[in-house]
Scaffold this active site. Sequence first.
Site, PDB file in Angstrom:
ATOM      1  N   LEU A 241      24.279 -18.103   2.686  1.00 23.40           N
ATOM      2  CA  LEU A 241      24.798 -19.383   3.149  1.00 23.40           C
ATOM      3  C   LEU A 241      25.208 -19.210   4.609  1.00 23.40           C
ATOM      4  CD1 LEU A 241      25.626 -22.277   2.150  1.00 23.40           C
ATOM      5  CD2 LEU A 241      27.957 -21.389   2.237  1.00 23.40           C
TER       6      LEU A 241
ATOM      7  N   LYS B 292      24.127 -25.242  -0.204  1.00 21.36           N
ATOM      8  CA  LYS B 292      25.452 -25.114  -0.831  1.00 21.36           C
ATOM      9  C   LYS B 292      25.444 -25.938  -2.116  1.00 21.36           C
ATOM     10  CE  LYS B 292      30.232 -24.560   0.605  1.00 21.36           C
ATOM     11  NZ  LYS B 292      30.400 -23.268  -0.032  1.00 21.36           N
TER      12      LYS B 292
ATOM     13  N   GLU C 129      25.429 -11.073   1.119  1.00 26.22           N
ATOM     14  CA  GLU C 129      26.722 -11.721   1.401  1.00 26.22           C
ATOM     15  C   GLU C 129      27.640 -11.539   0.202  1.00 26.22           C
ATOM     16  OE1 GLU C 129      26.393 -16.000   1.756  1.00 26.22           O
ATOM     17  OE2 GLU C 129      25.047 -16.144   0.034  1.00 26.22           O
TER      18      GLU C 129
ATOM     19  N   TYR D  68      28.129 -29.248  -2.385  1.00 27.13           N
ATOM     20  CA  TYR D  68      29.579 -29.336  -2.166  1.00 27.13           C
ATOM     21  C   TYR D  68      29.971 -28.705  -0.840  1.00 27.13           C
ATOM     22  CZ  TYR D  68      30.348 -24.358  -3.150  1.00 27.13           C
ATOM     23  OH  TYR D  68      30.355 -22.991  -3.076  1.00 27.13           O
TER      24      TYR D  68
END
Length: 282
Positions: free
Chosen positions: A201, A145, A177, A31
């Site tokens: 990411l 992702k 993260e 996505y």
Amino acid sequence: MKILWNDQIVDEKEVKIGYEDRGYQFGDGIYEVIKIYNADVFTATEHIDRLYASADKIQLVIPYTKDVLHKMLHELIEINEVQNGHIYLQVTRGTSPRQHNFPLPVVESVLTAYTKETTRPLAELENGVKVCFVEDVRWLRCDIKSLNLLGNVLAKQEAVSKNCYEAIQHRGEIITEGSSSNVYGIKDGVLYTHPVSNLILNGITRKVILDCCQEVGIQVVEEAFTKEQALEMDEFIMSSTNAEVMPIISIDGHMIGNGKRGEWTEKLQQAFEKKIPATLEV
Ligand code: PMP
């Protein structure tokens, strides 16, 4: 509201997703969330490139060219008359009788995209937000992702249950993260952030921020840092498509700097602001 369903823009009531869609059953898909400022998509090329890169990494074929997808997203924004907000777009490996391995013969992927009108988090961007540490228990392909977001969901839920805006994840002592953001610490005029690897990411906003660092003259060191070092930073930031350049003022109740948005953070926000369309309606 209209939805992009494969290569058709249709009314939301017309969209039918199969109960054996692999996105629904396995989270087998990918996505993107793309920001809309002033009726235009921001950093669309970068998001579309990352979508196709994620697709490649899971051997999923998106049956449209990047240009066609780009055009369809523009049409969707126009038809839905969105001024400010975002597009949510996902592609799954399609619908077929449930089995873990890929369908054979290959079935067509299922793409859906919709728009949402939202306002920018202006109060938080000015006042900063509180966050907490959460152990990073996700898999080792955080560079994809993927729709599989259970680790991220549980991390964010833990943060929310502690009245925090975000969970800052760490593998052992190393900060990776946020649950849906990248993070940065600033110490003595140097910005530190985890290097791009399988553990984070590669955020599009991260890339924009690193460009902003050059413009405002702050040195960047893409090296991992520890929880202990995080608490000693002068300033701390998280970033994402929707949160933009978000100041963090405390971690686990420990005040960062003087507990207010820092000077470098404000400069980075100003540089970021210059990159988005000027006639914003907020
Ligand atoms: N890391 C994770 C785990 C995320 O979910 C997000 C938000 N998509 C980000 C980083 C930030 O990425 P971006 O700046 O492209 O929104």
